[in-house]
Motif scaffolding. Structure first.
Motif, PDB file in Angstrom:
ATOM      1  N   GLU A  59      -3.496  -7.712   6.231  1.00 36.81           N
ATOM      2  CA  GLU A  59      -2.536  -6.823   5.486  1.00 36.81           C
ATOM      3  C   GLU A  59      -2.157  -5.563   6.493  1.00 36.81           C
ATOM      4  N   LEU A  60      -3.237  -5.343   7.101  1.00 36.50           N
ATOM      5  CA  LEU A  60      -3.140  -4.240   8.362  1.00 36.50           C
ATOM      6  C   LEU A  60      -2.218  -4.568   9.116  1.00 36.50           C
ATOM      7  N   ASN A  79     -10.832  -1.929   1.300  1.00 36.40           N
ATOM      8  CA  ASN A  79      -9.653  -1.780   0.570  1.00 36.40           C
ATOM      9  C   ASN A  79      -8.207  -2.409   1.086  1.00 36.40           C
ATOM     10  N   MET A  80      -8.666  -3.099   2.101  1.00 34.52           N
ATOM     11  CA  MET A  80      -7.560  -3.554   2.967  1.00 34.52           C
ATOM     12  C   MET A  80      -8.203  -4.891   3.671  1.00 34.52           C
ATOM     13  N   THR A  81      -7.253  -6.080   3.914  1.00 34.91           N
ATOM     14  CA  THR A  81      -7.778  -7.266   4.741  1.00 34.91           C
ATOM     15  C   THR A  81      -7.247  -6.734   6.209  1.00 34.91           C
ATOM     16  N   GLY A  98      -5.625   2.501   8.506  1.00 33.65           N
ATOM     17  CA  GLY A  98      -6.034   1.195   8.136  1.00 33.65           C
ATOM     18  C   GLY A  98      -7.272   0.786   8.481  1.00 33.65           C
ATOM     19  N   ASP A 140       0.902  -1.354  -0.057  1.00 35.83           N
ATOM     20  CA  ASP A 140      -0.018  -0.035  -0.030  1.00 35.83           C
ATOM     21  C   ASP A 140       0.986   1.385  -0.083  1.00 35.83           C
ATOM     22  N   ARG A 160      -9.691   1.905   5.876  1.00 33.42           N
ATOM     23  CA  ARG A 160      -9.446   1.203   4.649  1.00 33.42           C
ATOM     24  C   ARG A 160     -10.198  -0.165   4.733  1.00 33.42           C
TER      25      ARG A 160
END
Length: 561
Positions: free
Chosen positions: A287-288, A282-284, A274, A168, A277
C-alpha cells in the motif's frame, strides 16, 4: 473527421482562456473529445496497474507465490493494453494538432490576401512574416506538447486522487498541504513570461523588417555606405530580443527549481509517515509503494502545469498577434457584377471627400470628375496632389469619406470588387514583377487566356521582345532595369485587355525614344478603351480627348482637346 480553424467576422472575446478555446479548441471539440476518451482509458489502465502492483508486492511478502504469478500475468496483459491506448492517444493528438496548424497556416495568409488593402499598405512585411512563421510555430508547440497531454494529466490525477483517498484519507490530505501552495507560486511566477515573450516576438519582427529592408535596398546601402548603420539597427533589435529572452529564461528557471522542491518535499514526508504506519501495523508495504506512486501521479501534473503555464503564456502572446489578422475586415464588396446598360460615364466622382486612415489631412475635397466610355484622359499634377489616390479609389482599394463614385454607371459600393477589377487594367510606376519567367509575368494579366498569338503581338508592341530571353528577372525584378520592369507591367495590362485602363507614371523609367514608341503602340492598342493616364510629364496631347490638371484643394482645370 473534419478539422477547422474558425475565422470570426466579429472580434474574439478578450481573455486568455476564451481566445485559445474559441480560436483553436472549440471549433475542433469533437476530435479533442475523442482524444479525451483515449486519455481516460489510458489513465484508468495506469491506475489499475498500480493497484495490481500493490497486490503483487503484498502477495510476495506474505509468500503467496501462485497468487503473485497470476497478478504478473494480469500486469503484462493490462500493461500491453495501456501502451496500446497510449499509442492511440499520442498518434491521434499529434495528427489532430498538425491538421489544426495546417489549417492555421492556410487561413492566416488567406485572411491577409482578402483583407482590406489599407491594412496591407500600412503593415510592414517583416511583421507579417514573423506572425506567419514564428507565432504559428509557438502555437504549434503549445498544442502538440501540452493540449493533448492536458486531458491525460487531468484524468489520471482525478482517478488517482479517488483511489488514494479510498486507501488512506489522512495521507492524502497530508500530501496536499504543500502542493496547492506550490501551484499558486508557479502561476504567479509564470505571469511575466507572457509579457517578455510578446516583447521578444515584437523585437524579432522588427529585426526581420530591418534585415528585409536592407536586402531589398542593398544597392542603396552600398552606394551611400550605410551598411554599418543598418547593421547597428539590426544588432540593437537583437539585443532587445536577447534581453527579453533572458528575463523570460530567469522566470522559467525559477519555475523549474520550485518544481523540484514541490516534488521532493511531499515524497519525503509521505515516505516517513508511511513508514511509521507500517511499523504500527496500519498499512502494508504494498500500500505504501502504491501510495507513493499515487503521490508521483499527483506531482507529475504539477510538473506538467509548470511547463504548461510557461508555454501557455508564450502561446497567448502569439495568439494576440495572430488575432489582429484573424479579426481583419474583409473588403466590403457588393453583389453587382454587370455594367449598367444605360450608363453615360465609365468613371464618375461626385462631390468626393477622401483622406487616408489614421490621418487628418484630406487628399480630395468636394472632388468631381466625369469620364465617358472610350475617352482618353490625361491627369496632370505635382507629386502628392492626389493623382494616384484617384486610381486607388477607382479600383475600390479605399472608400470615399463623403460623396459617390460610380464605375460603369454603378455605385462602387454596390460592385462586387473582384468583378469590377476584372474590367480594369492598371500599370503602376512601381508594378511588382514576380521572380518567374517574363512570359509568366505577362500571363498574370489574364492567366486563363492561352492565346499565344496575342501574347506574341503584345510582346512586340511593349518592346519586351528586346529582353524576353532573360534567364531570370530576380527577386522583385532586381536582375532587370526599371524600364524593363515597366514594359513587362504594360504588357501585363495589355494582355488583360480590360474596359478601363489606368496608367500611373507608366514611362517614368523609360528612355525618351522607347517611351514614345511604346506610348503610341499602347494608345493604338487601347483605341476603343477608356484610358486614364496619370503623370506629371505631358506626352503627345493629340492622343487625348481632354487634359485635367489637378491643383491644391482638389480644384480641377479641364482642357478639352
Amino acid at each position: 473527421m473534419g478539422l477547422t480553424i474558425t475565422i470570426e467576422k466579429k472580434p474574439l472575446k478578450s481573455g486568455k482562456k476564451s481566445k485559445l478555446n474559441q480560436f483553436l479548441i472549440k471549433p475542433n471539440r469533437k476530435v479533442f473529445l475523442t482524444s479525451y476518451v483515449f486519455s481516460i482509458i489510458s489513465a484508468v489502465l495506469t491506475i489499475y496497474l498500480i493497484l495490481l502492483e500493490k497486490d503483487m508486492i503484498n502477495y510476495l511478502i506474505s509468500k503467496e507465490y501462485e497468487a503473485s504469478i497470476k497478478i504478473i500475468y494480469s500486469i503484462l496483459l493490462f500493461g500491453v493494453l495501456e501502451l496500446f491506448f497510449e499509442y492511440l492517444r499520442n498518434i491521434f493528438t499529434g495528427k489532430t494538432v498538425e491538421k489544426i496548424v495546417k489549417d492555421l497556416r492556410n487561413n492566416v495568409p488567406q485572411k491577409l490576401l482578402f483583407s482590406e488593402y489599407s491594412y496591407l499598405e500600412r503593415k510592414k512585411s517583416g511583421d507579417i512574416i514573423s506572425i506567419i512563421s514564428n507565432d504559428i510555430e509557438l502555437i504549434r508547440d503549445f498544442l502538440k506538447q501540452y493540449v493533448g497531454e492536458l486531458y491525460y494529466q487531468i484524468s489520471i490525477f482525478c482517478i488517482a486522487l479517488f483511489f488514494a483517498a479510498k486507501m488512506d484519507i489522512k495521507m492524502t490530505l497530508m500530501s496536499f498541504i504543500i502542493i496547492p501552495i506550490g501551484f499558486i507560486i508557479l502561476l504567479v511566477i509564470s505571469l511575466p513570461i507572457k509579457i517578455y515573450t510578446a516583447a521578444q516576438q515584437a523585437m524579432f519582427g522588427k529585426a526581420n523588417i530591418i534585415f528585409s529592408e536592407a536586402i531589398n535596398a542593398m544597392d542603396v546601402l552600398k552606394v551611400f555606405r550605410i551598411e554599418k548603420f543598418f547593421w547597428k539597427k539590426f544588432k540593437e533589435n537583437l539585443k532587445s530580443y536577447f534581453r527579453s529572452f533572458m528575463k523570460s529564461s530567469i522566470f522559467e528557471s525559477l519555475l523549474f527549481q520550485i518544481n523540484i522542491i514541490i516534488i521532493f518535499l511531499p515524497l519525503m514526508a509521505i515516505f516517513w509517515y508511511g513508514g511509521m504506519r507500517i511499523i504500527n501495523g496500519n498499512m502494508t508495504f504494498g500500500e505504501l509503494i502504491a501510495f507513493l506512486q499515487f503521490i508521483i501521479i499527483f506531482l507529475l501534473p504539477l510538473n506538467f502545469f509548470s511547463n504548461y503555464t510557461s508555454t501557455l503564456r508564450k502561446a497567448e502572446a502569439a495568439i494576440d498577434r495572430i488575432e489582429e489578422i484573424i479579426n481583419l475586415k474583409e473588403e466590403e464588396s457588393g453583389n453587382e457584377i454587370m455594367i449598367s446598360p444605360k450608363h453615360e460615364y465609365d468613371i464618375e466622382f461626385i462631390n468626393v471627400d477622401f483622406k487616408y486612415p489614421d490621418t487628418e489631412k484630406y487628399i480630395l475635397k468636394n472632388f468631381n470628375l466625369k469620364i465617358k466610355k472610350g475617352e482618353k484622359v490625361l491627369i496632370l499634377g505635382k507629386n502628392g496632389i492626389g493623382k494616384s489616390t484617384i486610381a486607388k479609389l477607382i479600383m475600390g482599394y479605399y472608400k470615399p469619406i463623403k460623396g459617390n463614385i460610380k464605375i460603369f454607371g454603378v455605385d462602387i459600393n454596390k460592385w462586387n470588387l473582384r468583378e469590377l477589377r476584372k474590367k480594369i487594367s492598371f500599370v503602376d510606376q512601381h508594378s511588382y514583377i514576380f521572380p518567374e519567367k517574363i512570359i509568366e509575368n505577362i500571363k498574370y494579366g489574364n492567366y486563363n487566356n492561352n492565346n499565344e498569338e496575342k501574347i506574341h503581338k503584345i510582346i512586340q508592341l511593349s518592346k519586351v521582345n528586346e529582353f524576353i530571353d532573360a534567364i531570370s528577372v530576380g527577386e522583385k525584378g532586381k536582375k532587370i532595369s526599371g524600364g524593363q520592369k515597366q514594359r513587362i507591367a504594360i504588357a501585363r495590362a495589355m494582355f488583360k485587355d480590360a474596359e478601363i485602363v489606368i496608367m500611373d507614371e507608366p514611362f517614368s523609367s523609360l528612355d525618351e525614344k522607347t517611351a514614345k514608341e511604346v506610348f503610341k503602340n499602347i494608345m493604338e492598342y487601347f483605341r476603343d478603351k477608356t484610358i486614364l493616364m496619370i503623370t506629371h510629364k505631358i506626352p503627345e496631347e493629340k492622343y487625348f480627348d481632354k487634359i485635367i490638371k489637378l491643383k491644391n484643394d482638389s480644384m480641377l482645370e479641364e482642357e478639352i482637346l
